[in-house]
Structure formats: structure tokens, C-alpha cells
Design a protein around this motif. Structure first.
Motif, short mmCIF file in Angstrom:
data_model
loop_
_atom_site.label_atom_id
_atom_site.label_comp_id
_atom_site.label_asym_id
_atom_site.label_seq_id
_atom_site.Cartn_x
_atom_site.Cartn_y
_atom_site.Cartn_z
N ILE A 225 0.78 -1.17 0.01
CA ILE A 225 -0.03 0.12 0.20
C ILE A 225 0.80 1.30 0.08
O ILE A 225 1.64 1.51 0.80
N ASP A 226 0.94 2.05 -1.10
CA ASP A 226 1.73 3.00 -1.03
C ASP A 226 0.92 4.30 -1.54
O ASP A 226 0.19 4.64 -2.42
N PRO A 227 0.78 5.36 -0.31
CA PRO A 227 -0.18 6.39 -0.56
C PRO A 227 0.23 7.47 -1.86
O PRO A 227 -0.68 7.91 -2.11
N PHE A 463 -5.61 13.79 -0.72
CA PHE A 463 -5.19 13.32 0.46
C PHE A 463 -6.17 12.92 1.29
O PHE A 463 -6.25 11.87 1.65
N GLU A 464 -7.38 13.64 1.05
CA GLU A 464 -8.67 13.21 1.89
C GLU A 464 -9.19 11.87 1.24
O GLU A 464 -9.54 10.94 2.26
N VAL A 465 -9.12 11.82 -0.04
CA VAL A 465 -9.95 10.47 -0.51
C VAL A 465 -8.81 9.33 -0.22
O VAL A 465 -9.63 8.15 -0.09
N GLY A 470 -8.02 4.27 2.20
CA GLY A 470 -6.71 3.58 2.87
C GLY A 470 -7.23 2.88 4.35
O GLY A 470 -7.12 1.79 4.49
N ASN A 471 -8.04 3.69 4.91
CA ASN A 471 -8.63 3.35 6.07
C ASN A 471 -9.69 2.30 5.73
O ASN A 471 -9.67 1.07 6.55
N SER A 472 -10.43 2.28 4.85
CA SER A 472 -11.57 1.28 4.55
C SER A 472 -10.71 0.08 4.05
O SER A 472 -11.28 -0.86 4.63
#
Length: 724
Positions: A225-227, A463-465, A470-472
Motif C-alpha cells: 500500500i503506497d499512498p 489526500f482526503e480520498v 486506505g482506512n477502508s
């Protein structure tokens, strides 16, 4: 380089050379003219051999000193092709280095003394060459600059590699070896910390490559997982998947490139329907007054999800948003499904009630609702229906519409983040669209297929999306891990064994941008389901700022049993490692000189004096925060295996530019590289020339990517300079 002396002094002139030269001269005399020293030829030959042996021994000692001093300025070159990265079925290769012990602290302390300064500074010729570069460039003598900067052993003034830091931290042990972490220790999770552009992502490439190529039990699950989106990391995963013959299991999910991305529904698969509400509401603030709204949001999402599930729909973000905004329509649809089964005349009665309604007959709390919803409520008041889902919908529509909109107001922005634009197509896939050939995956499917997944969240663009998605994903993965822990990965399949636990390698780059309350149970309990997390971040403060709670940050950090620390800039972060190390006793030499008068006038002695050296020991920390801050790029300290400290340096691979990716992935990689450059590629200037490495395995698969050929150039990194 063992020494029996109280103080080991290696930063000094190599005086052993003089002994070696003397032995060489004596050996020549004994060999060529033994009569000059009154020896017979036979005795002379034997004595010459003895002188030669002792001279070679002393020359070896001199070479150790010279090599040690040389390493303090310039470490040996360390470069590997990607195919040369060791892959073990029992160990994880971290790089080359040594176990840090007391003698290394002593040597580092010696290198920090003023008298050792002369052995650590570049030569006068080197400093002069660097000083001349700028004038030569101004005078347009660029060819002279190129000569001075030529990276060859024939150039005595070539520049040091652009790694910065203090080479002495690794040079204190010339005899480095391969360093391995037992795979059994990985389930205790690993934290990699380092400031920007010091090698975190490159280390991730080395670790991910091994995880992909490891073939125990048919391969391991690898999820990255790479932001931000690192094109080189994505390409490296493709290269390694193809080399390992696992290209059919490779998927790319990227929010920034929905046209070529696989699709993913974070709420489409669950063990209990209540998990859908938990995954959504878990991303809402639970602090202060927001806690009540978070509970309301959970309740209404749960009502909506239960209703849709009963109607035979798979939950999606778009459907949940539509139902929350227009819950009247869901109430009507569900009543039309449920009531006729309980009462054949129910819908006729509801229609009659609806036809007789007007504004005056509508209760105040239901004003603004559709007349049919009001009619259903009137019908249910006289005809009880034992349906818990219908009861939940009734409780929702009986709220005043204005009040209802207020209590779900905190939920709507989150849902709109996840359902806006092209993101909606990725996160709320249309399962009935047969013309869309983009893959749809979920974590259980990936785990069963031993999948390899690259997730790019495009955090630089939105960033918000990225944070919400990522949290989901984490919440979904926690749910799947819990189900695997209870029932096994093959639950529901014929002959499923509940004791079967897969190996799930979860790599989280910039994980401070992903972490939330969902991550804590994944760390605490995910190991039982085979999840082993490798998290990459910069500082402890990043984690604390993201969670907003010091206790939670410490709780997360406490679950990482392995710590790999590259150069950091925050002292508190460095102390995470140094505070876990003991103090050691360091020997020091003290010059002692004393003089005293003699008060006895009857003697000829007027005064006395003495001088000498005194050896003392003082306690010192095994490492200090300043040592961590001075680490060169590509080097790290690793605290693994229950507190064992290792000093390592790793090859930092670069993506092979000659690697042939499918056209869609090639275009994605180029655009990713333009938008986000994860590293400055400081090793390019000093890395050895690339070599071609053919893949060892080809994937035979109907996947459209599998037919492409690939020629992978060398994956190399310059962590030092000269070959030994």
C-alpha cells in the motif's frame, strides 16, 4: 583484528610496515650472502624463510590497519543485480553488515577523538581537487572537471559517493557478512524508520522482491500500500512477479489511473452485515461531541446495509450514499418486498391510505416525507410486522427530516469522497457490466489466490480520498483476518481446513498517512491469521499526529518487535532505538605526569617527577541519537531477534528502464514518475554499468500482461566506493 592489548588502536600509522621491510632486507641478506653474517647457506636459507614468514605476518597486520583507515573515508563498493538478491525459504535477507558489539562502540569512540581527525579527513590533494572544480567550470574547462570527477580507481582524487553521513559507523567492522532475519520473527511485525530520501522505499523493493519470489506453499501473499505512488516500486513488483511465474496473480489498484486500475469494493464482502457500518463509521471522528454523531451514523448505515442485503444487493458506497440521502425510497422498496409476504392485502391497504392523505393528516415529525412512506407507517401502526429490518427503517423515517439530515451530516462528506468522479467506478464497481474488463478483487480472493497487489492511493492529488480509501482497506483486511483466524482461509470450500493459515506480507509505505483505529487490532491480532506487517514511516511524531493520541501511538509502536532505523532527523525517533540498548564500558588512555619538591635539605634530591599512561574505563551508551542522525544513505541499524543490534547496509535497487511493461502500465509508470519522484537516485552517478539479466521463469497465463517479454537490467546501488 582481535587484540590482546587493553586498548585497541587502529587509527594510527601502520608501523608494522617498518618491521616487514626490515624482515625483507634481512631475508635478502640471508638468501643472497649468508657468509656476510657468518651463516652457512643451509642455515641462511632457513633463516630467510623465517624472516619471510614473520615479515608477511607483520605486513598482514599493516594491511588491516591500512584497510581500516581507508574504510573510514571510503567503504568498498556494494552492488547487486536484482536476480542476485538472496531468497531463502527460512530467512529474510536485509543486507550486509555485522552484529554491533562492545568493541564497535569502542572503535567508534576512538574515531571521535581529536587525535584521530587526521585519519578521517580527505587528503590535501582531494581537497585541492574539489576546490578547483568551481574555477575550472567558470573558465569553461569542463574537461578538466570531468577528469577530476572520474569515478575510477586510476583517479586518486575522485569524489566521495553522495551518501553523506559518517562512514565510520560501518567501517568499525571491516569483516561484514550477510544479515538475515528469521521468517518466524516477521509475524511480530517490522517498523522501518528514516527521513526522506535515505532508502526506505529502496529497502522496500528488496524485501518485496524476496516475498514475491519465495515459493513456500505455492507462494506468499504480497500486498503493498503506497499512498503517494512510486513508479519504480510498482515496476519492480511486476518484474519480480513475472520472474517468479506469478504474473496471473498480480494486480494494480491506483486511484489516480482508474482507466487501467483493478476495481475494489471495500464493503462488498463481510462476515457479519454489521461490519459494513463499522468500516464506514470507523473513519469518523469519535472525539468529544462527535462521538454521538458517529454512533448515529453507524446505526443508519447498518439499517441501510441490512435492508439492501435482505433485498439481495451487494453493498457499495454509491448505494449506501443514495439510500442515506433518499431513505424514503428504500423504505418503499423494502416494504414492497416484505409486506406482501406477511399480508396479501397490505399493499392495497397502503394505497388506499395514501390516496386519503393530505398535508393536514401527515404527522408533524413526518412532514416532508413521501405520502407513501406516511401511508406505510399508518398501516404498520395498525398491523404489526415482525421484521427487524422494517422496524429499523421505520425508526429512521419517523425522525423529523431536518433533524435526520443533521445527524447524518458527518457521514455524507465521507461518502461523497468515496463516490465522486472516476473513484466511484473503482470503489463501487458495477458487477453486471460485462463490457468492463477491469478486474474486481477483494482481500479474501487475493489471499486464496496467493495474490500480489500494488495499491497506489494518489495522496498527492487528493489526500482526503486517499486517507478514506486506505482506512477502508485496512478495516476490510482486519475483518478478513479475523474470519481467517476463526475459520481458516478456505472456509466454505469443500475440504476446507480451519487450521490453514496463509502468509500475508503487508507492506505499508508512508504508513503514518494510513494508520487509524482500524490498524491497532490488525497489529494486535493479525498475526494469528498470518498477517505480518512491515511499516515504513519517518518519525514517531508523524504517527502521534495522525492518531491524535500519545497513548495510541505508543500502543501501535509497542506492537513492532523488529525495528530497522535509517537516518532520522528527530531525536525522539532515534531514541526509540538507543534507549533499548545497554551501556558498555569503554577503555580510555590517560596521560599522567607528576612532579614534587623534596623538603629534606639533607639530601641531594631537590625534586622528583614521573610520567606514564593510565588505562581507565568509563560507561558509555552503546549508541547515541547523534549516531543515528549521522547514518549515510542506504545504511541502517536493525534491532531484531529479541534485542540483537545489527549494523547493515543494503543495495538500493532502481527500476530497470529496459523492462518491458504492458502499454497501459508503462504509461501509468511514466505519469507516476512525473508527478511524484520518491528518491533522488543518488546512486546513479556511482553505480556500476548495468548488465542484462534474463528472467528465470515465464508466466503461462491468459492474463493480457503475461505475454509481454521483459529484459531486466541490473538493480544496483552504490553504498560505498572502491572494490576491496
Amino acid at each position: 583484528m582481535a587484540s590482546t592489548h587493553p586498548i585497541e588502536t587502529l587509527l594510527r600509522p601502520a608501523v608494522e610496515v617498518y618491521t616487514a621491510l626490515a624482515c625483507a632486507g634481512c631475508g635478502v641478506v640471508c638468501l643472497a650472502a649468508p657468509w656476510m653474517i657468518a651463516l652457512t647457506p643451509s642455515v641462511g636459507y632457513g633463516l630467510a624463510a623465517a624472516f619471510a614468514g614473520f615479515g608477511l605476518y607483520r605486513l598482514g597486520q599493516a594491511w588491516q590497519v591500512v584497510r581500516y583507515r581507508r574504510g573510514m573515508k571510503r567503504l568498498p563498493r556494494f552492488a547487486l543485480a536484482s536476480s542476485q538478491i538472496p531468497v531463502s525459504q527460512r530467512y529474510l535477507w536485509l543486507g550486509r553488515g555485522f552484529r554491533w558489539q562492545v568493541q564497535h562502540t569502542r572503535r567508534l569512540h576512538e574515531a571521535q577523538q581529536p587525535e584521530a581527525h587526521a585519519f578521517l579527513m580527505p587528503s590535501r590533494a582531494y581537497r585541492a581537487a574539489r576546490a578547483l572544480e568551481a574555477p575550472f567550470e567558470r573558465w569553461h574547462l569542463t574537461w578538466l572537471v570531468d577528469v577530476l570527477r572520474a569515478d575510477t580507481v586510476l583517479n586518486p582524487v575522485r569524489p566521495l559517493p553522495p551518501v553523506g553521513g559518517d562512514p565510520a559507523l560501518h567501517a568499525v567492522e571491516p569483516g561484514e557478512t550477510d544479515i538475515y532475519l528469521p521468517l518466524a520473527e516477521r509475524v511480530a511485525h517490522t517498523l522501518v524508520q528514516g527521513t526522506t530520501r535515505v532508502g526506505k522505499t529502496r529497502l522496500a523493493e528488496v524485501l518485496v522482491a524476496q516475498d514475491i519470489r519465495r515459493q513456500v506453499g505455492g507462494g506468499e501473499v504480497v500486498i503493498v500500500i503506497d499512498p503517494k505512488g512510486d513508479a519504480d516500486l510498482m515496476k519492480r513488483m511486476y518484474v519480480e512477479a513475472k520472474r517468479a511465474g506469478r504474473l496471473d496473480a498480480f494486480r494494480v489498484f491506483h486511484l489516480g489511473y482508474p482507466e487501467v486500475s483493478a476495481r475494489y469494493n471495500a464493503v462488498g464482502r463481510f462476515g457479519r452485515i454489521s461490519e459494513v457500518a463499522t468500516r464506514l463509521s470507523g473513519q469518523l471522528s469519535g472525539e468529544g461531541n462527535s462521538a454521538a454523531f458517529r454512533e448515529f451514523a453507524w446505526r443508519f448505515v447498518n439499517i441501510v446495509a441490512r435492508a439492501r442485503h435482505a433485498l439481495g444487493y451487494r453493498p457499495t458506497y454509491q448505494q449506501i450514499l443514495a439510500d442515506v440521502v433518499a431513505i424514503d425510497e428504500l423504505m418503499i422498496e423494502y416494504a414492497g418486498y416484505c409486506l406482501p409476504r406477511l399480508d396479501d392485502t397490505a399493499w392495497a391497504q397502503i394505497t388506499a391510505i395514501e390516496n386519503g392523505l393530505n398535508e393536514k393528516k401527515v404527522p408533524r415529525n413526518m412532514q416532508g416525507r413521501a405520502y407513501r412512506v406516511v401511508a406505510i407507517e399508518f398501516y404498520l401502526q395498525g398491523n404489526r410486522a415482525a421484521d427487524p429490518v422494517l422496524a429499523g427503517l421505520r425508526s429512521a423515517v419517523r425522525y423529523d427530516k431536518t433533524y435526520f439530515d443533521k445527524i447524518v451530516a458527518s457521514l455524507l462528506p465521507l461518502l461523497e469522497k468515496l463516490t465522486t468522479g472516476a473513484t466511484a467506478e473503482l470503489l463501487s464497481p458495477n458487477y453486471d457490466d460485462i463490457d468492463d474488463d477491469r478486474d474486481i478483487f477483494d482481500w479474501r480472493q487475493v489471499i486464496r489466490q496467493k495474490g500480489i497487489v500494488y495499491v497506489g492511493l494518489d495522496a498527492l492529488s487528493d489526500f482526503e480520498v486517499a486517507q478514506a480509501v486506505g482506512n477502508s482497506m485496512f478495516a476490510d483486511l482486519v475483518s478478513v483476518a479475523g474470519d481467517i483466524y476463526k475459520r481458516g482461509v478456505d472456509d466454505g470450500l469443500p475440504g476446507a481446513d480451519p487450521g490453514t493459515k496463509p502468509v500475508i506480507n503487508l507492506h505499508c509505505d508512508e504508513f503514518n498517512e494510513l494508520i487509524g483505529d482500524e490498524f491497532i487490532p490488525l497489529m494486535n491480532k493479525g498475526g494469528g491469521a498470518g498477517v505480518q506487517v512491515t511499516a515504513y514511516t519517518q518519525t514517531l511524531s508523524d504517527i502521534e499526529a495522525r492518531l491524535g493520541n500519545t497513548a495510541k501511538a505508543r500502543q501501535v509502536i509497542g506492537n513492532f518487535n523488529n525495528v530497522i532505523m535509517l537516518r532520522v532527523r528527530e531525536e525522539m525517533t532515534a531514541q526509540l532505538l538507543t534507549r533499548q540498548l545497554p551501556e558498555v564500558m569503554v577503555s580510555q588512555r590517560m596521560l599522567v605526569s607528576m612532579a614534587g619538591d623534596n623538603s629534606d635539605v639533607d639530601t641531594d634530591t631537590d625534586f622528583s617527577s614521573s610520567g606514564g599512561d593510565r588505562v581507565t574505563t568509563t560507561p558509555k551508551p552503546m549508541l547515541t541519537a547523534a549516531d543515528i542522525i549521522k547514518l549515510p544513505k542506504g545504511q541502517a541499524f536493525a534491532l531484531i531477534e529479541g534485542g540483537r543490534l545489527y549494523k547493515i547496509r543494503m543495495p538500493l535497487p532502481k527500476a530497470a528502464d529496459a523492462a518491458e511493461l504492458p502499454a497501459d502500465l508503462t504509461d501509468m509508470a511514466e505519469r507516476m514518475r512525473e508527478r511524484y519522484q520518491t528518491a533522488d537516485h543518488w546512486w546513479d552517478d556511482v553505480a556500476p554499468p548495468p548488465v542484462t539479466v534474463e528472467p528465470t521463469a515465464q508466466a503461462s497465463t491468459p492474463n493480457s500482461w503475461a505475454g509481454d517479454t521483459i529484459h531486466d537490467t541490473a538493480v544496483s546501488a552504490e553504498l560505498g566506493e572502491d572494490d576491496d
